[in-house]
Design an enzyme around this catalytic site. Structure first.
Site, mmCIF file in Angstrom:
data_model
loop_
_atom_site.group_PDB
_atom_site.id
_atom_site.type_symbol
_atom_site.label_atom_id
_atom_site.label_comp_id
_atom_site.label_asym_id
_atom_site.label_seq_id
_atom_site.Cartn_x
_atom_site.Cartn_y
_atom_site.Cartn_z
ATOM 1 N N GLY A 183 0.759 -1.484 0.075
ATOM 2 C CA GLY A 183 -0.016 0.179 -0.303
ATOM 3 C C GLY A 183 0.941 1.150 0.054
ATOM 4 O O GLY A 183 0.409 2.343 0.117
ATOM 5 N N ASP A 184 2.311 1.010 0.392
ATOM 6 C CA ASP A 184 2.843 2.287 0.095
ATOM 7 C C ASP A 184 4.721 1.545 -0.362
ATOM 8 O O ASP A 184 5.530 2.422 0.472
ATOM 9 C CB ASP A 184 3.439 3.334 1.280
ATOM 10 C CG ASP A 184 3.699 4.436 1.796
ATOM 11 O OD1 ASP A 184 3.858 5.145 0.914
ATOM 12 O OD2 ASP A 184 3.658 5.269 2.846
ATOM 13 N N LEU A 185 4.241 0.790 -1.168
ATOM 14 C CA LEU A 185 5.517 0.340 -1.551
ATOM 15 C C LEU A 185 6.388 1.040 -2.522
ATOM 16 O O LEU A 185 6.482 1.209 -3.876
ATOM 17 C CB LEU A 185 4.893 -0.389 -2.619
ATOM 18 C CG LEU A 185 6.292 -1.945 -2.857
ATOM 19 C CD1 LEU A 185 6.721 -2.383 -0.976
ATOM 20 C CD2 LEU A 185 6.002 -2.928 -3.667
ATOM 21 N N TRP A 186 7.219 2.520 -1.825
ATOM 22 C CA TRP A 186 8.265 3.479 -2.913
ATOM 23 C C TRP A 186 9.593 2.642 -2.623
ATOM 24 O O TRP A 186 9.272 1.804 -1.471
ATOM 25 C CB TRP A 186 7.922 4.891 -2.728
ATOM 26 C CG TRP A 186 7.835 4.852 -0.970
ATOM 27 C CD1 TRP A 186 7.734 4.877 0.159
ATOM 28 C CD2 TRP A 186 9.062 5.738 -0.874
ATOM 29 N NE1 TRP A 186 7.742 5.680 0.838
ATOM 30 C CE2 TRP A 186 9.187 5.873 0.930
ATOM 31 C CE3 TRP A 186 10.607 6.584 -1.605
ATOM 32 C CZ2 TRP A 186 10.121 6.765 1.265
ATOM 33 C CZ3 TRP A 186 11.468 6.887 -0.842
ATOM 34 C CH2 TRP A 186 11.164 7.829 0.653
ATOM 35 N N ASN B 145 10.918 1.960 1.001
ATOM 36 C CA ASN B 145 10.204 1.333 2.177
ATOM 37 C C ASN B 145 10.974 -0.125 2.233
ATOM 38 O O ASN B 145 10.039 -1.436 2.413
ATOM 39 C CB ASN B 145 8.656 0.790 1.775
ATOM 40 C CG ASN B 145 8.108 2.179 2.853
ATOM 41 O OD1 ASN B 145 8.949 2.970 3.622
ATOM 42 N ND2 ASN B 145 6.753 2.884 2.814
#
Length: 255
Positions: free
Chosen positions: A154-157, A160
């Site tokens: 969900g916040d896979l930049w 991370n």
């Protein structure tokens, strides 16, 4: 590795811990182990990072496919066993229990942040109209498919994704039930070492539907909207550009 935030909103770090555990339960991509969590504080196992390479990227691609395949109860669903709020960065992340992806994505992943971006002056009224038109097309089901809800980070930049010699360890999730292409699109948006190898290995392990590359702007609307809400005018421009691409793709699909 300890993170503290005395003014953290309700159950902020507890939500992070629940997401990490839920992703780990999939048996795919590794996540940082939770040592302890309490209001305003989380302690994670330390990760000894190394330089990325192609072999680790391919391991990551296969592992991420396995994580996604573990699934979720619904689009917008919380991690199993978690009944609290969700967050992306420091912003609230709406939850849902939808069987249709488009309704969920437009309502809960794009539009909540658009108004904030407008108020901040990072998105112009004309740009916002384009984004809302794209959201209308998405909510109408133009892009709905038969993919089940995936278990996504969900916040896979790239920030991370911590690299190991034999893969990666993921941190700071906004884990929920979503579309697997959203995670992949976020990796592409902010850059990821050896991304082509990650995607090739992923596609080999769990083939992506035809046309997935054309849908990248669609799945980048969410992270761009979140960033337009608080990270400057450039993200507002990028959000509108992605919305234009989505509208053009929707027009072609309707022909």
């Amino acid at each position: 590795m300890v993170k503290r935030w005395a003014e953290a909103p309700e159950r902020f770090f507890e939500a992070e811990a629940a997401g990490l555990r839920w992703l780990a339960d999939a048996g795919g991509a590794r996540t940082a182990g939770v040592v302890a969590v309490s209001p305003g504080r989380i302690e994670l196992e330390r990760v000894a990072e190394v330089r990325p390479d192609r072999a680790a990227a391919r391991v990551f691609g296969v592992a991420l496919a396995r994580t996604h395949a573990a699934g979720a109860r619904a689009f917008g669903a919380r991690p199993d066993g978690w009944d609290g709020p969700l967050y992306i960065g420091r912003r609230s992340l709406p939850t849902a229990d939808e069987s249709a992806w488009g309704v969920f994505y437009a309502r809960d992943r794009v539009l909540p942040y658009l108004g904030i971006a407008e108020e901040a002056g990072n998105t112009t009224p004309a740009e916002a109209r384009v984004v809302r038109a794209a959201a209308d097309a998405i909510a109408a089901g133009v892009f709905d498919d038969d993919e089940p809800p995936a278990r996504i980070h969900g916040d896979l930049w790239n920030g991370n994704v911590l690299w190991l010699a034999d893969g990666v360890v993921l941190i700071d999730p906004a884990a929920h039930g979503g579309h697997r292409e959203t995670d992949l699109a976020m990796l592409a948006l902010f850059g990821c070492p050896f991304l082509a190898d990650v995607l090739e290995a992923y596609d080999d392990a769990s083939p992506l539907r035809r046309g997935w590359r054309e849908r990248v702007p669609l799945h980048q609307l969410h992270p761009l909207a979140v960033h337009a809400a608080g990270h400057g005018r450039g993200y507002g421009v990028a959000l509108a550009d992605a919305a234009e691409a989505v509208l053009e793709l929707a027009r072609r699909m309707r022909e």
